[in-house]
Write a protein that holds these residues in place. Structure first.
Motif, PDB file in Angstrom:
ATOM      1  N   ARG A  94       0.831  -1.205   0.000  1.00 23.46           N
ATOM      2  CA  ARG A  94       0.000   0.000   0.000  1.00 23.46           C
ATOM      3  C   ARG A  94       0.866   1.255   0.000  1.00 23.46           C
ATOM      4  O   ARG A  94       0.490   2.279  -0.594  1.00 23.46           O
ATOM      5  CB  ARG A  94      -0.936   0.001   1.208  1.00 23.46           C
ATOM      6  CG  ARG A  94      -1.991   1.097   1.132  1.00 23.46           C
ATOM      7  CD  ARG A  94      -3.088   0.886   2.134  1.00 23.46           C
ATOM      8  NE  ARG A  94      -2.669   1.182   3.496  1.00 23.46           N
ATOM      9  CZ  ARG A  94      -3.451   1.066   4.558  1.00 23.46           C
ATOM     10  NH1 ARG A  94      -4.697   0.627   4.412  1.00 23.46           N
ATOM     11  NH2 ARG A  94      -3.007   1.351   5.765  1.00 23.46           N
ATOM     12  N   ASP A 134       0.240  12.817   3.896  1.00 25.65           N
ATOM     13  CA  ASP A 134      -0.717  12.411   4.933  1.00 25.65           C
ATOM     14  C   ASP A 134      -1.016  10.917   4.859  1.00 25.65           C
ATOM     15  O   ASP A 134      -1.041  10.212   5.876  1.00 25.65           O
ATOM     16  CB  ASP A 134      -2.011  13.212   4.782  1.00 25.65           C
ATOM     17  CG  ASP A 134      -1.811  14.687   5.087  1.00 25.65           C
ATOM     18  OD1 ASP A 134      -0.814  15.023   5.755  1.00 25.65           O
ATOM     19  OD2 ASP A 134      -2.638  15.499   4.632  1.00 25.65           O
ATOM     20  N   LYS A 135      -1.246  10.427   3.636  1.00 31.27           N
ATOM     21  CA  LYS A 135      -1.557   9.009   3.463  1.00 31.27           C
ATOM     22  C   LYS A 135      -0.377   8.131   3.888  1.00 31.27           C
ATOM     23  O   LYS A 135      -0.562   7.081   4.521  1.00 31.27           O
ATOM     24  CB  LYS A 135      -1.903   8.723   2.003  1.00 31.27           C
ATOM     25  CG  LYS A 135      -3.152   9.420   1.504  1.00 31.27           C
ATOM     26  CD  LYS A 135      -4.414   8.738   1.996  1.00 31.27           C
ATOM     27  CE  LYS A 135      -5.642   9.328   1.335  1.00 31.27           C
ATOM     28  NZ  LYS A 135      -6.893   8.734   1.833  1.00 31.27           N
ATOM     29  N   TYR A 150      -0.218   9.490  -6.578  1.00 28.99           N
ATOM     30  CA  TYR A 150      -0.190  10.947  -6.623  1.00 28.99           C
ATOM     31  C   TYR A 150       0.831  11.485  -7.611  1.00 28.99           C
ATOM     32  O   TYR A 150       1.205  12.652  -7.546  1.00 28.99           O
ATOM     33  CB  TYR A 150       0.077  11.487  -5.215  1.00 28.99           C
ATOM     34  CG  TYR A 150      -1.079  11.230  -4.279  1.00 28.99           C
ATOM     35  CD1 TYR A 150      -2.206  12.042  -4.301  1.00 28.99           C
ATOM     36  CD2 TYR A 150      -1.053  10.148  -3.403  1.00 28.99           C
ATOM     37  CE1 TYR A 150      -3.277  11.798  -3.449  1.00 28.99           C
ATOM     38  CE2 TYR A 150      -2.126   9.902  -2.563  1.00 28.99           C
ATOM     39  CZ  TYR A 150      -3.229  10.718  -2.583  1.00 28.99           C
ATOM     40  OH  TYR A 150      -4.296  10.478  -1.763  1.00 28.99           O
ATOM     41  N   TYR A 189      -1.336  15.528   0.050  1.00 29.75           N
ATOM     42  CA  TYR A 189      -2.177  14.345   0.220  1.00 29.75           C
ATOM     43  C   TYR A 189      -1.328  13.082   0.394  1.00 29.75           C
ATOM     44  O   TYR A 189      -1.611  12.224   1.250  1.00 29.75           O
ATOM     45  CB  TYR A 189      -3.100  14.171  -0.988  1.00 29.75           C
ATOM     46  CG  TYR A 189      -4.051  15.316  -1.214  1.00 29.75           C
ATOM     47  CD1 TYR A 189      -4.513  16.101  -0.151  1.00 29.75           C
ATOM     48  CD2 TYR A 189      -4.489  15.633  -2.502  1.00 29.75           C
ATOM     49  CE1 TYR A 189      -5.377  17.156  -0.360  1.00 29.75           C
ATOM     50  CE2 TYR A 189      -5.368  16.693  -2.719  1.00 29.75           C
ATOM     51  CZ  TYR A 189      -5.804  17.448  -1.647  1.00 29.75           C
ATOM     52  OH  TYR A 189      -6.660  18.490  -1.857  1.00 29.75           O
ATOM     53  N   LYS A 190      -0.298  12.966  -0.427  1.00 32.91           N
ATOM     54  CA  LYS A 190       0.562  11.777  -0.354  1.00 32.91           C
ATOM     55  C   LYS A 190       1.264  11.698   0.997  1.00 32.91           C
ATOM     56  O   LYS A 190       1.358  10.611   1.595  1.00 32.91           O
ATOM     57  CB  LYS A 190       1.592  11.810  -1.482  1.00 32.91           C
ATOM     58  CG  LYS A 190       2.511  10.588  -1.486  1.00 32.91           C
ATOM     59  CD  LYS A 190       3.414  10.556  -2.710  1.00 32.91           C
ATOM     60  CE  LYS A 190       4.518  11.592  -2.609  1.00 32.91           C
ATOM     61  NZ  LYS A 190       5.506  11.447  -3.707  1.00 32.91           N
ATOM     62  N   ILE A 197       0.335   4.167  -2.679  1.00 37.42           N
ATOM     63  CA  ILE A 197       0.097   5.573  -2.320  1.00 37.42           C
ATOM     64  C   ILE A 197       1.081   6.477  -3.061  1.00 37.42           C
ATOM     65  O   ILE A 197       0.694   7.525  -3.623  1.00 37.42           O
ATOM     66  CB  ILE A 197       0.223   5.763  -0.797  1.00 37.42           C
ATOM     67  CG1 ILE A 197      -0.934   5.067  -0.085  1.00 37.42           C
ATOM     68  CG2 ILE A 197       0.240   7.243  -0.439  1.00 37.42           C
ATOM     69  CD1 ILE A 197      -0.781   5.009   1.422  1.00 37.42           C
ATOM     70  N   ASN A 221      -0.129   5.189   6.780  1.00 35.80           N
ATOM     71  CA  ASN A 221       0.307   3.837   6.419  1.00 35.80           C
ATOM     72  C   ASN A 221       1.560   3.424   7.173  1.00 35.80           C
ATOM     73  O   ASN A 221       1.744   2.240   7.482  1.00 35.80           O
ATOM     74  CB  ASN A 221       0.553   3.759   4.915  1.00 35.80           C
ATOM     75  CG  ASN A 221       0.754   2.343   4.434  1.00 35.80           C
ATOM     76  OD1 ASN A 221      -0.181   1.553   4.363  1.00 35.80           O
ATOM     77  ND2 ASN A 221       1.994   1.989   4.114  1.00 35.80           N
TER      78      ASN A 221
END
Length: 463
Positions: free
Chosen positions: A285, A348-349, A293, A345-346, A289, A353
């Motif tokens: 994952r 934060d994700k 992006y 965004y990347k 991720i 993870n």
């Protein structure tokens, strides 16, 4: 390892123990492997796990199909007014710009129009995103398969434990039956001696009380055996009344088991592999991720046809004029798309993870620690039972000889009933101790095999 003399004694006493069970063995019999195979084909939870594996595999196919181009076809037939103003606007869909009807005044006269559009869009490049999606989907297949294998492994272990517990209880029931028979024989001898006036009546009462006690013990053991068979029925679907165990039937008692040398199989141990696959989910994952992006390069193409009842000179014709197609167009283009906030965004994700990955690592370490601790306990238990197996044949042989001597002495009037019942108790305890120790050895070896990933190999030795 027992000496030749000790092994010979075990065989003799073992046959003595086995004789009451021969009639039961003539009925339908199930080996340990039979019971485990039955559980695999019967338990709904295993079918559930198998269905989840199929679902995960279907998801991989779904991800592959998502890589195909998007092809959309639209057709609309309209009637309405045509008033517009100069200027651009968003179409919010695949319909191309249809600006017209720019005039000084409003005209509410109805007109017909026809529009057909074929639009296609394909990601020419997404910098490894498709591959990351596919690997992420496949990691779920690996996890579901590992979960299925773990569930089968754990259930096979539970069935094996019940199998050995049932086998032990069957032999315990035989020992209880023999104990009842011994006290029944003693009671009959005392009755004959009392009737002839050679023994006091109190001996008869005491013997009757002991006989009743042994029958109670026998009934309790029989109840435990029935409970164990009901538990096996839950796992296998085999009716409890039909359960007869044949594996080890001729060797559980009369042969001292030999240690099994099984090397740890950490790479294929289902008790650990499942947690490895869980960790791999988060690692995959993380890659997904990162790829999600990145910019995307799109290839877009469209062709469309239009018809209208309004002519180029702004003349309104009959409504039927707008039902056909009068103009045809096409367009082909390459686009690069990128959201300027993708970096945030990347980040934060990936942060979320990263903690999930950490948690899965700790979970894997905890499972390994639990397996290693349980394995050390199984090793200690195995060493203890192996040491006891060297002593118990001597105890069993001595107790058997002592009982025979005491019985002869009691008949001759040399000893009291208490001495005889003590000798009978010691023999009974020696039999049950031997059965318990043999059972503990097999259970310890079973636990060791399961913890080292060798459960299947161990089960194959039980014949």
């Amino acid at each position: 390892m027992a000496t030749f003399y000790q092994r010979k004694c075990i065989i003799v006493i073992g046959i003595y123990l086995l004789m009451p069970a021969f009639s039961a063995m003539a009925q339908q019999q199930y080996s340990l492997q039979n019971l485990i195979d039955a559980s695999k084909n019967y338990l709904p939870v295993l079918k559930q796990k198998q269905a989840l594996v199929s679902s995960a595999r279907a998801s991989v196919t779904d991800v592959k199909h998502s890589f195909l181009p998007q092809v959309k076809l639209g057709e609309q037939l309209n009637i309405g007014s045509d008033n517009s103003l100069a200027g651009s606007y968003f179409t919010f869909g695949i319909t191309p710009s249809a600006s017209a009807g720019v005039r000084a005044d409003n005209n509410l006269q109805a007109a017909t129009g026809n529009l057909a559009v074929l639009y296609s869009e394909y990601e020419l490049a997404n910098f490894g995103l498709n591959n990351a999606r596919l690997k992420y989907a496949k990691s779920f297949v690996d996890l579901q398969e590992a979960d299925w294998q773990k569930e089968q492994y754990v259930i096979a272990l539970q069935v094996a434990r019940l199998y050995f517990a049932t086998l032990k209880t069957q032999y315990r029931l035989d020992a209880d039956r023999q104990n009842v028979n011994r006290y029944d024989s003693v009671f009959r001898i005392i009755q004959a001696l009392t009737a002839s006036g050679l023994k006091a009546g109190s001996d008869s009462s005491l013997a009757k009380a002991e006989l009743s006690k042994t029958r109670i013990t026998y009934n309790q053991t029989l109840g435990n055996l029935n409970q164990l068979k009901e538990q096996l029925t839950y796992f296998t679907g085999v009716p409890a009344g039909q359960l007869r165990i044949d594996s080890l039937a001729n060797s559980f008692i009369i042969h001292t088991p030999l240690p099994l040398h099984l090397q740890p199989d950490t790479a294929n141990n289902p008790l650990i592999d499942y947690y490895v696959k869980r960790k791999n989910i988060f690692l995959r994952r993380e890659i997904l991720i990162s790829k999600s992006y990145l910019p995307k390069i799109l290839l877009a193409g469209s062709t469309w046809a239009r018809g209208s009842s309004i002519r180029y000179s702004d003349q309104y014709k009959s409504l039927g004029m707008g039902l056909g197609y009068q103009r045809f167009n096409y367009a082909l283009g390459v686009a690069v798309t990128y959201n300027l906030f993708n970096g945030l965004y990347k980040k934060d994700k990936l942060t979320v993870n990263r903690f999930d990955t950490q948690a899965s690592e700790y979970e894997l370490e905890q499972q390994k620690a639990s397996v290693n601790s349980a394995l050390a306990q199984a090793e200690n238990a195995l060493q203890t039972t192996q040491s006891n197996l060297a002593e118990l044949p001597v105890q069993l042989k001595s107790a058997f000889d002592t009982y025979q001597q005491k019985l002869a002495q009691y008949k001759a009037g040399i000893i009291s009933l208490i001495d005889l019942t003590n000798a009978s108790f010691v023999l009974y305890r020696s039999q049950t101790d031997y059965i318990e120790t043999i059972s503990d050895w097999y259970l310890s070896q079973l636990n060791k095999a399961a913890l080292t990933g060798n459960l299947t190999q161990f089960i194959q030795t039980i014949k």
